[in-house]
Scaffold this motif. Structure first.
Motif: not given
Lengths: 236, 518
Positions: B155, B158-161
């Motif tokens: 988290m 830059p990883v979207k949920r």
């Protein structure tokens, strides 16, 4: 540059964990945040990393605001925790490869291996699963991961905890070199001695507030331990 | 980035010992089921060939004699090696002389169409455990990463949920889909090598649709596993919750259906229908009792009953056979009149009662199918029989086809006059003196098979040959379903799966957006 502006956090149970915290850490600077348990250090880092949303206020790195572009902000920071968290079924090399890819970088095998060697991981452990690593070795892989993310800001949560003296010394030297390269280093710690020795600025937190902010010059001939205790007692 | 995440998730699963042993167990089950099915399929093929031969012989006989059986033969269903579908309706036949379809019964033991050849069936292991297999590898997919702390590190990237949770779902899905698809394709390939007659478009379409639905099933359960993992704080709790959900879907609900819901909702009504059916059956049988023939219309003396054997109990069903002396021709004529005027109407009433009963059974089955849509065993069996064209509804359609043909023959026989022509029912013995009825009884000891052989002597007499055209029995072979037909059959499943998947995804998405990753 890392800038925190009037950052507050009130949890659902009503507890005010962070109370209008404002601070600024420039490039080429190491900032150490001191504070007792529950002072708000972890909450600050959790908000900067995006683990929890702030109640108010904002965080800015190189002009990018957390409130506006949270994903882009994450590209600008590397995070290293007290207990480095990795995939136990993977080797140190595989973990490094995965997180590097996650950062959008496709580095060749030589570069990845040389980074692990550079931070002092024994070569014969590189391709063994993390489950077989000591805490110090995990920390080294964590450092390699943070380094290869290649970000302007490093967030370190109790980074020296559990490291043996040699490893701690090496890590300290690495942080100096990162600072000299122009990186911003923000670390939370209990270790007053190391904070005084390393940090260009030391912030002292109690009950969610930044109660002290001392530069290296101000601390040169002062007893940081006493200052810290004074602040805490004053607050109490 | 999503590709790297999914690959990583699959690698992560591959490296897990728990998953490794689950996959090994699953593959062993698959191999065992496959082996049993191949052996069973061979015996089904042999039975099919024997049935076909018998049907052809019957047709040959029917051209000369009234004792006609119309066969609805279904080819064994090969891809149903993964289910129990092929066991239904191997052969449906209508005895022209004995129009009651005695083989329709509520009792699975005595019902040919529901005769379970292989009692020790291990197919259910696949259907039973596939959902457990998926849940067991997905129950700690999110909270496990939270516990080890890797979720926190991810988290900070830059990883979207949504991307992260999608990585989990797709990683688990791809992994299980591969674990299912590989042995599935290999087993189909082996089957095609062994049985080259399977190389038909319909077979491949069925296999494809079956595979597609299984993939949707896997996807649905992958989502369910991830949802459980988000809902429980720690993996141990989600394991307990997973086992509970699985037990509920696979065991508790079906048992409560069988013992609580089904009797309350349906059994009383079904019992009434059953009684009604049995009354009518008895009534119909009574008409055929010889004593009942002793009426004014069918005078026992006139009928010269000693020389006519109308009913022979073969141990399986009543077999009607008639053999002819000059004196009995008249009785045969009267007898046939009796059959047409009284027996057929009575037997049709029984048929209608049976149909009503059968439709009720189908409606109960349909209720059950929808109530237990996500119960793996019900779902797999239902899906596969639908795709195979072997469901109860399909069977009823086959049956109606056969009856239509029978009625067509009766009507034609009456119109053209040959149905009441004694030459059609009995032949004069010119080559041999049969002697008295007692002699015959002694000689053949009432054995219907031998009686039949004996009758053949008359049939083969060219002087009295009588032939007519019969409809092509091949009409009854298993339908080769087209793409459109198959698609229509699976459409409700597709829609429910898609609806279920979208609903679960929305719930997961909403929950994970607020999920505390610390």
């Amino acid at each position: 540059m890392l800038k925190i502006t009037e950052l507050s956090k009130r949890y659902e149970d009503g507890n005010l964990a962070l109370d209008t915290l404002s601070l600024e850490v420039k490039s080429n600077e190491i900032f150490a945040l001191l504070g007792a348990n529950g002072a708000g250090k972890s909450t600050t880092i959790n908000i900067i990393c995006g683990f929890i949303p702030p109640s108010s206020g904002d965080v800015e790195i190189d002009g990018i605001l957390l409130s506006k572009e949270p994903l882009k902000l994450r590209e600008k920071l590397a995070y290293l925790s007290e207990n480095v968290m990795l995939y136990d079924n993977f080797t140190g090399y595989q973990n490094l490869k995965f997180f590097t890819e996650l950062a959008g970088r496709n580095l060749d095998k030589d570069k990845l291996e040389s980074t692990l060697i550079k931070i002092g991981l024994q070569e014969d452990f590189m391709h063994k699963t993390i489950a077989k690593y000591s805490k110090g070795m995990r920390q080294k892989v964590g450092i390699a991961i943070a380094l290869l993310k290649d970000t302007p800001v490093f967030l370190l949560d109790e980074p020296f905890s559990g490291l043996d003296p040699k490893a701690a010394y090496d890590f300290q030297q690495l942080l100096y070199s990162l600072r000299d390269e122009g990186k911003t280093i923000f670390m939370s710690t209990h270790d007053i001695f190391r904070a005084k020795e390393m940090a260009d600025t030391v912030g002292i937190m109690t009950a969610g507030k930044l109660v002290g902010n001392k530069t290296k010059a101000e601390l040169e001939n002062a007893d940081l331990n006493q200052i810290y205790l004074d602040y805490i007692e004053e607050r109490q | 980035m999503l590709k790297a995440l999914i690959l990583h998730e699959m690698q992560n699963l591959l490296k897990s010992k728990r998953v490794y042993w689950t996959v090994v167990l699953f593959l062993l089950l698959f191999a065992a089921v496959f082996t049993v099915r191949v052996i069973n399929y061979q015996s089904q093929i042999n039975q099919y060939i024997a049935d076909k031969k018998m049907a052809e012989e019957e047709l040959q006989n029917a051209a000369n004699y009234s004792h006609i059986k119309l066969y609805a033969i279904q080819q064994p269903l090969v891809f149903s090696i993964y289910n129990q579908g092929y066991k239904a309706s191997r052969v449906a036949f209508i005895q022209f002389y004995e129009p009651i379809l005695k083989t329709i019964s509520l009792n699975e033991e005595t019902n040919l169409y529901y005769n379970r050849d292989n009692k020790l069936d291990i197919t259910f292991l696949i259907t039973f455990f596939l959902s457990l297999f998926i849940l067991l590898i997905s129950y700690d997919s999110i909270n496990g990463e939270k516990q080890t702390g890797t979720l926190r590190i991810i988290m900070t990237y830059p990883v979207k949920r949504q991307s992260f949770v999608l990585k989990k779902i797709l990683g688990i899905f791809c992994f299980v889909a591969l674990a299912f698809t590989l042995p599935y394709v290999i087993s189909l390939f082996i089957l095609i090598i062994i049985y080259t007659n399977l190389l038909t478009a319909s077979f491949f379409l069925s296999a494809f649709f079956y595979w597609l639905l299984i993939l949707l099933f896997i996807f649905f359960f992958s989502l369910l596993g991830v949802l459980i993992s988000i809902s429980a704080k720690i993996p141990n709790r989600s394991l307990v919750f997973t086992l509970f959900i699985w037990l509920l879907l696979s065991i508790i609900l079906p048992i409560s259906w069988e013992f609580i819901l089904s009797p309350q909702l349906f059994h009383n009504e079904l019992n009434k229908l059953t009684l009604n059916y049995e009354d009518k059956l008895d009534q119909s049988k009574r008409i055929f009792y010889l004593n009942d023939l002793n009426t004014d219309k069918y005078d026992k003396e006139k009928l010269n009953i000693n020389l006519v054997s109308h009913l022979v109990w073969s141990g399986y069903f009543y077999n009607s056979s008639v053999w002819g002396f000059d004196e009995t021709y008249d009785q045969h004529y009267r007898f046939m009149q009796y059959v047409i005027d009284e027996y057929y109407p009575a037997s049709r009433e029984v048929e209608q009662a049976i149909d009503k009963l059968y439709r009720k059974q189908i409606s109960i089955q349909n209720y059950k199918n929808w109530v237990f849509f996500f119960n793996p065993i019900v779902l797999f069996e239902n899906m596969s029989t639908k795709i195979a064209g072997n469901s109860q509804t399909d069977y009823l359609r086959h049956l109606q086809d056969a009856r239509d043909i029978r009625d067509d023959i009766v009507n034609r026989g009456l119109d053209e006059g040959w149905l009441k022509d004694y030459r059609y029912f009995a032949r004069r013995a010119e080559s041999e003196n049969l002697g008295s009825y007692d002699d015959i009884s002694k000689k053949f000891n009432y054995d219907p098979e031998k009686t039949w052989d004996y009758i053949m002597v008359f049939i083969n007499d060219p002087k009295v040959s009588f032939a007519f055209e019969l409809p092509d029995y091949r009409k009854y072979s298993q339908p080769q379903l087209s793409f459109g037909e198959l698609f229509n059959r699976i459409l409700p499943y597709l829609l429910i799966f898609v609806f279920g998947i979208i609903t679960l995804w929305i719930i997961i998405w909403r929950r994970f957006m607020k999920y505390d990753v610390r």
